[in-house]
Design a protein around this motif. Sequence first.
Motif: not given
Length: 395
Positions: A73, A75, A77-79, A81, A347, A351-353, A355, A387
Amino acid sequence: MVLTYYHLVSPSFDVLVLGAGAAGLLCAFEAGRRGRRVALLEHADRIGKKILISGGGRCNFTNLHTTPENFISANPHFAKSALARFTPDDFLALVNKHRIPYHEKTLGQLFCDHSASDITNLLEAECRAAHVQIFLNTRITAVQRTTEFVLHSNSAEFRAPVLIIATGGLSIPKIGATSFGYDLARQFGHQIVPTRPALVPLLFNRPDSRRYAELAGVSMEVIATADDNSFREKMLFTHRGLSGPAILQISSYWEKGLPIHLDLAPQRDATASLRASPHRDLAATRKVLQQFLPNRFAGRWLEFHTPPNYTNPSLAAFETQLHNWTLVPADTEGYEKAEVTAGGVDTRQLSSKSMASALVPGLFFIGEVVDVTGHLGGFNFQWAWASAAAAARSL
Ligand SMILES: Cc1cc2nc3c(=O)[nH]c(=O)nc-3n(C[C@H](O)[C@H](O)[C@H](O)COP(=O)(O)OP(=O)(O)OC[C@H]3O[C@@H](n4cnc5c(N)ncnc54)[C@H](O)[C@@H]3O)c2cc1C
């Protein structure tokens, strides 16, 4: 398979989920279990078509060793959480609840013993239990947002304050993949990380095709590298290029014009016995290669890489070539053959929390349409489940 199918103007819903694939189905029943009135809209004539063809018909539904490092990705770090809050064990609990027989193939990859339809049946049963209403053959013609989302379709108008986009990527258009999710994201101001086919066979350039295309069917273990990412797995020659797990994995990192590197003798000093011997000629070299390479490939390789003489420096150069066959593929096989689409909804605006869109209240993107792409081995389904759960639990 019996599915609810309503033709007329629908009652009001709390949540509209668009796309009855892996992510949409799980999200729909998780939201339904929370008491939300959910409509799941699908333009195809049945749910989960991609699940049915996945894993060679046996669906590699998760990977026990899932970590954020298994995903690509913009980002990275996005996935994290979502993956931490819905784990392979969470999906496995569902598989066990439905008494679906499965096995671990390699490297934590879990497959159904019988058929991928066990997974679609599981998802459908959970949707039914959660009172999710599934609308098949539903083509959305327009999406508006007033005080709520209003979806116009060929069969009815749907309204809800929450709209979840789970329409997947662009791969395998013949079973229903569309650019709908990306188009809708753009309509609401979202950025799209450019998409490209991933987990896809690569095509030889013309000179390599002349040399190697007739090896179609030959397979061998290699370390394949693209853009500093390496995978030690099997590689397969095809009539048009290279495939097999090692190549599919690096295809996700490969960009047109760039080389790939293949170590044909992983962790092996292939010419050690030759260097130690006074008998150094083509026949002896072929014999050495045939100890770890398929005969057809060894013969063909030697035609183009015969050591000019059999001195130690010449054998050292031959050894180096074996560990670094560098090719520039002409292209990939494209979305028709790709297992997934890399890139997607950016992303940075999600929101990573949960989506949820950071731009439009009530709008969510889940699954493959998001710029999160898993490695080969069950990771893409794990992302779809995780997700989807993240979105549903925030409703
Ligand atoms: C041949 C193949 C084998 C695979 N094997 C595996 C595997 O074994 N393990 C693994 O982890 N991953 C595998 N994958 C990848 C995996 O299938 C996907 O990553 C996963 O299905 C993505 O889930 P999704 O719900 O986001 O999208 P999808 O499962 O693709 O679902 C999207 C749904 O949206 C629907 N849709 C699209 N456009 C519209 C529209 N405009 N209106 C309404 N509905 C729409 C589609 O018909 C579809 O039902 C495989 C993929 C392929 C192609």
